[in-house]
Structures are given as C-alpha cells and as structure tokens.
Design a protein around this motif. Structure first.
Motif, short mmCIF file in Angstrom:
data_model
loop_
_atom_site.label_atom_id
_atom_site.label_comp_id
_atom_site.label_asym_id
_atom_site.label_seq_id
_atom_site.Cartn_x
_atom_site.Cartn_y
_atom_site.Cartn_z
N ASP A 132 0.86 -1.18 0.00
CA ASP A 132 0.00 0.00 0.00
C ASP A 132 0.89 1.23 0.00
OD1 ASP A 132 -2.32 1.44 -0.07
OD2 ASP A 132 -3.05 0.81 1.89
N ASP B 80 -7.83 -3.39 4.86
CA ASP B 80 -7.45 -2.00 4.61
C ASP B 80 -8.29 -1.10 5.50
OD1 ASP B 80 -6.08 0.05 3.37
OD2 ASP B 80 -7.36 0.11 1.60
N ASN C 118 -6.04 -2.07 -3.56
CA ASN C 118 -6.15 -0.77 -2.92
C ASN C 118 -6.75 0.30 -3.84
OD1 ASN C 118 -4.90 -0.68 -0.11
ND2 ASN C 118 -3.42 -1.91 -1.26
N GLU D 210 -6.80 4.46 -4.33
CA GLU D 210 -6.29 5.78 -3.95
C GLU D 210 -7.14 6.83 -4.65
OE1 GLU D 210 -4.12 4.92 -1.06
OE2 GLU D 210 -3.55 6.91 -1.80
CA LIG Z 1 -5.20 1.24 1.28
#
Ligand SMILES: [Ca+2]
Ligand SMILES: [Ca+2]
Length: 325
Positions: free
Chosen positions: A55, A138, A239, A241
């Motif tokens: 990450d 997460d 992930n 962003e």
């Molecule tokens: Ca993350």
C-alpha cells in the motif's frame, strides 16, 4: 432406497456441486483472462524495494509512504526482511527511500502512529484490537482514532477461510471504529479489499475484489451508510487511492486470478492499473492506465498519481514509478 443408491446419488450431487463451484470460481477469478500489455513512458523500479509495497499513499507535499514486506503464509517471499514503512520524497530527483518504521505487527490489529516530519519518523501512539476487526485488509482514517476498515473474510479459521470464497459466501463487511462506537456498517461483500473516501468525505469506496466492482456508499452519519452504486472494473482490484484534486479513483489490480493462484515463476501474476473518472456521475469513465504480464512488475496492489507521475506498488515484489502520458 438401498445404501448403494443413496451413496451413488450423494456422490453424484457432490460432483455436480464441485463442478458448478469450479466453473463459478474460474469466472470470479478471471481465470481465462488474457492481458494485453499497456505501458507508460519512463518506468523504472524504485531502488531498495525488493519485497513489495502493498500500500502507498502520498501527502499533499509529495511525500509518499510505502508499507513494504507484507508477510503472509500464502505468499511467496522475496526477502526475509521484516515489514517496514518507508517514505519517498517525490519532489526530490534522487528518489531515495527512507525507513521510518521497522516491524509493524502483522496480526489483525490497527496501529496508530504520529508522523514527526522534522525527524522523518513515526511515533507509536497505540494499538487497536476489536473482535469486529478480525480480518482487516485495509482502513481509511476519518479522525485521529476513528476509521472505516474492510474485513476480507468472515471466518478466522483457516479451513473455513478457504470454504468462504469456495462457496461464494458474501459475508465480508465494513466496520466503523471510534473510541465510542464500533459497528458493522456495510456487508454483502464477496471479498472486501481496498477502502477509501471521497475528497469531500461524503462517500466511501470499497473494492469488492471477487465481484470485480467498486462499491460506492454514502456516509449519512458515521455509522449509517447507504448503498449508492457499483461500478464494474473487470479486474481483481486491491487498494483504492483518490486523487485529491480531481477526485478520480486509482486502483491497483490483479488482472488474472489463475496466475495469482498458481504462482508459477515462469508465468507470474501480472499487474494492472485502472482509473475511474466521475464515479458519481451517470457514466463513470473506467480506463486501463497500465498493464503488464508480470515481466516488469508482479502483482500490483496499489497505484497513486502525483505531479504527472504514477507510483505502482505490489504485494510482495517491487515498486515502479512511471510518467503519466
Ligand atoms: Ca489502502
Ligand atoms: Ca489489500
């Protein structure tokens, strides 16, 4: 009915069930997906990252934080190094990583640090454990001690953890944590992975990896979320962003679950970066920004843009920096 007939019927029923499951799982894992290479200009590996940067997040001032060397029994290990967190100043042309934390704990717990910028150090504040935070994948912070977290399994037992995706049980959830309230606030995910928040803090984005979708939830109050929509991404996304200027989502994805499962060094998992523009509009634009069959970078899990560059991190291998076209 004779015992033999019962046994034969049971075996036949089991065979049908297993056959159906295998077909479904091949579909869910994008088993047959072929990847066409789609490269960006001026890519190079970030020196010193040899066991993944699972990450990455970048502050407004260009300082990137990379969490490296995730340890997991199911993952190949390219290094015996313990987990470390590094910083990388994207405004400095040297692009040298600096370590700020050694050996964060890898159980399902959340550790809170304060970043002391002058010393480029993280100061440990506290550890948070809670029975609802049982398989944290997460988190996204919404305050100094409050956050939303995804659980990527319902069960904690090893065999049941395998059974859960095998039967496609949509039992993963999102938990809100604050010192006052801990509560499941969304459920029904096949495999809840990355989570992030919109720039105006009014929507949450959750990657349901096995559904190949990004789920958009509206935050009514901290503990009340409403389902807004799901956007198809066609990949196993990890992930998320969020670009703080445009609000675009950048996803680090696993393009093909077969390579992920087989872990064949001669045909390693590939990497894919997907961008979603105008996610809240009627027609979000989903674009593949980067794709590689694993010959440049293996198992991308995060991608984040800054100042015309794109940083791509991986679960257990290297990290890449490229120019955006
Ligand atoms: Ca993350
Ligand atoms: Ca993840």
């Amino acid at each position: 009915m004779g015992k033999l007939a019962v046994l034969s019927l049971s075996v036949a029923a089991l065979a049908v069930l297993i056959g159906e499951r295998v077909i479904t799982l091949r579909h869910l894992s994008l088993y047959y997906r072929e990847l066409t290479q789609n490269y960006l200009p001026n890519c190079h590996h970030i020196e010193g990252i040899e066991c993944g940067a699972e990450d990455i997040t970048i502050l407004e001032n260009g300082l990137a934080f990379l969490s490296t060397c995730v340890k997991h029994p199911d993952l190949p290990s390219y290094s015996d190094d313990p987990g470390k967190i590094y910083t990388l100043n994207l405004l400095d042309s040297e692009l040298k990583i600096k370590m700020i934390v050694n050996e964060p704990k890898c159980n399902s717990q959340v550790e809170i640090f304060r970043f002391v910028e002058d010393e480029n150090a993280l100061q440990y504040i506290k550890t948070i454990k809670h029975e609802l935070l049982h398989n944290v994948n997460d988190i996204v912070a919404v305050g100094t001690e409050s956050f939303y977290a995804t659980n990527d399994h319902y069960f904690t037992n090893g065999i049941l953890k395998f059974v859960e995706p095998f039967l496609s049980l949509p039992w993963c959830d999102v938990v809100y944590y604050s010192p006052q309230t801990v509560q499941v606030v969304a459920g029904g995910f096949l495999l809840a992975n990355g989570i992030n928040i919109s720039t105006d803090k009014r929507h949450l984005y959750v990657a349901d990896l096995l559904k190949h979708k990004i789920v958009v939830l509206k935050i009514q109050k901290n503990t009340v979320l409403s389902h807004v929509k799901e956007v198809d991404v066609g990949s196993l996304c990890d992930n998320i962003e969020v670009d703080r200027e445009s609000g675009d989502l950048w996803l680090g994805c696993h393009p093909n679950g077969r390579n992920w499962l087989l872990q064949d060094p001669n045909d390693p998992p590939g990497s894919e970066v997907i961008r979603i523009e105008n996610i809240l509009s009627e027609k979000p634009k989903v674009t593949q920004v980067y794709a590689d069959d694993g010959s440049v970078i293996i198992a991308s899990s995060v991608a984040t843009p800054y100042g015309g560059k794109l940083l791509i991190g991986t679960v257990y291998q290297k990290a890449l920096i490229c120019d955006l076209k």
